[in-house]
Scaffold this motif. Structure first.
Motif, mmCIF file in Angstrom:
data_model
loop_
_atom_site.group_PDB
_atom_site.id
_atom_site.type_symbol
_atom_site.label_atom_id
_atom_site.label_comp_id
_atom_site.label_asym_id
_atom_site.label_seq_id
_atom_site.Cartn_x
_atom_site.Cartn_y
_atom_site.Cartn_z
ATOM 1 N N ARG A 129 0.816 -1.210 0.000
ATOM 2 C CA ARG A 129 0.000 0.000 0.000
ATOM 3 C C ARG A 129 0.852 1.264 0.000
ATOM 4 O O ARG A 129 0.363 2.344 -0.322
ATOM 5 N N VAL A 130 2.121 1.118 0.384
ATOM 6 C CA VAL A 130 3.014 2.274 0.515
ATOM 7 C C VAL A 130 4.276 1.996 -0.297
ATOM 8 O O VAL A 130 5.222 1.376 0.180
ATOM 9 N N GLY A 131 4.286 2.429 -1.559
ATOM 10 C CA GLY A 131 5.444 2.225 -2.423
ATOM 11 C C GLY A 131 6.575 3.178 -2.067
ATOM 12 O O GLY A 131 6.378 4.183 -1.390
ATOM 13 N N MET A 132 7.788 2.860 -2.564
ATOM 14 C CA MET A 132 8.945 3.694 -2.224
ATOM 15 C C MET A 132 9.895 3.790 -3.403
ATOM 16 O O MET A 132 10.151 2.805 -4.103
ATOM 17 N N VAL A 133 10.423 5.004 -3.607
ATOM 18 C CA VAL A 133 11.433 5.279 -4.625
ATOM 19 C C VAL A 133 12.647 5.852 -3.910
ATOM 20 O O VAL A 133 12.518 6.801 -3.132
ATOM 21 N N PHE A 134 13.816 5.296 -4.200
ATOM 22 C CA PHE A 134 15.011 5.657 -3.451
ATOM 23 C C PHE A 134 15.825 6.730 -4.170
ATOM 24 O O PHE A 134 15.560 7.103 -5.320
ATOM 25 N N GLN A 135 16.843 7.213 -3.465
ATOM 26 C CA GLN A 135 17.666 8.302 -3.976
ATOM 27 C C GLN A 135 18.375 7.933 -5.272
ATOM 28 O O GLN A 135 18.340 8.688 -6.246
ATOM 29 N N LYS A 136 18.993 6.780 -5.296
ATOM 30 C CA LYS A 136 19.714 6.336 -6.482
ATOM 31 C C LYS A 136 18.837 5.376 -7.276
ATOM 32 O O LYS A 136 18.296 4.426 -6.716
ATOM 33 N N PRO A 137 18.662 5.604 -8.573
ATOM 34 C CA PRO A 137 17.857 4.666 -9.371
ATOM 35 C C PRO A 137 18.376 3.242 -9.228
ATOM 36 O O PRO A 137 19.591 3.007 -9.317
ATOM 37 N N ASN A 138 17.475 2.319 -8.982
ATOM 38 C CA ASN A 138 17.889 0.932 -8.742
ATOM 39 C C ASN A 138 17.058 -0.063 -9.550
ATOM 40 O O ASN A 138 16.430 -0.968 -8.983
#
Length: 293
Positions: A129-138
């Motif tokens: 329900r809570v997606g996440m995108v990080f600082q460095k593209p992975n």
């Protein structure tokens, strides 16, 4: 009926209609607000509420009694100097801190009224329900198509994957650039394209909330601009919470801004325009004007 009485009756009906119209107009003003572009946006209740949230890494306290209400379908930015607890709080929302042995969380953090730290909450289900995108593209060392469908596969979600891939890539403003290259590796894309691919991967399972931890800090200005435009569009469908070191970026893209300062303290949380133009706390004004941080 005399002409005079008819005129009085007509005048009374008109006055009553005008009052009713004014009343409805006033009700609409209460229920909506006008954004910086002059577009009326529906008022929303909090989707995430933090009450006295504290975090320790072993004996070091990273967050001190955080209270915050994050509105639905808006962009909330968290700013502050390095090490002030912004990313720590972000990771509390989807319990990513559970993956750190030294981390300990106290307090209440609710999603639609349910404390996400209750014993009966499955962290894996929460992260759907809570997606996440990080600082460095992975992106994963897989095809563009398989990157987007990764979450769908591990969740055994039904549906037309071709349609979901197209829809997710369009939402991530990447479809036109990769629609003829879906079998190519995601690692072959540019940095900005990789980050938008990661956003497409995060939204493919259709989460309610999208967390972003400095998603544009590793990108060039052109790619950063594309990601910022995308964030504004995503807020129509998702609640976006973004950590950024770039105060100008926070001012451009967010509706609400939280200012964390040293010691893991949330000093001020308010409408973005107020934070940047008329903050209540001198420490916040000093940080925004560059006197420290």
């Amino acid at each position: 009926m005399s002409q005079e009485n008819m005129q009085n009756e007509e005048s009374g009906r008109k006055e009553s209609t005008d009052k009713s119209s004014n009343s409805r107009a006033n009700e609409m003003v209460i229920e909506t607000e006008v954004d910086s572009e002059g577009v009326r946006r529906a008022d929303t209740r909090p989707i995430i509420t933090a009450r006295d949230v504290k975090v320790w890494y072993d004996s070091d306290q990273a967050l001190r009694g955080i209270d915050m209400e994050i509105p639905e379908n808006r962009v909330t930015a968290m700013i502050g100097p390095s090490g002030c607890g912004k990313s720590t709080f972000l990771r509390c929302i989807n319990r990513m801190n559970d993956l750190i042995d030294a981390a300990r969380v106290k307090g209440e953090l609710t999603l639609r009224g349910k404390n996400v730290y209750d014993d009966d909450v499955d962290p894996v289900a929460l992260r759907r329900r809570v997606g996440m995108v990080f600082q460095k593209p992975n992106p994963f060392p897989k095809s563009i198509y398989d990157n987007v469908t990764y979450g769908l596969n591990i969740q055994n979600k039904d549906g037309d994957y071709d349609e979901i891939v197209e829809k997710s890539l369009k939402r991530a403003a990447l479809w036109d650039e990769v629609k003829d290259r879906l079998d190519e590796s995601g690692l072959e894309l540019s940095g900005g394209q990789q980050q938008r691919l990661c956003i497409a991967r995060a939204i493919a399972p259709d989460p309610e909330i999208l967390l972003m931890d400095e998603p544009a800090s590793a990108l060039d200005p052109v790619a950063t601009s594309k990601v910022e435009d995308l964030i504004a569009e995503l807020a129509e469908d998702y609640t976006v919470v973004i950590v950024t070191h770039n105060m100008q970026q926070a001012a451009r893209i967010s509706d609400k801004t939280a200012v964390f300062l040293t010691g893991g303290e949330l000093v001020e949380f308010d409408d973005t325009q107020k934070i940047f133009e008329n903050p209540e706390h001198q420490r916040v004004e000093d940080y925004i004007t560059g006197k420290f941080g």
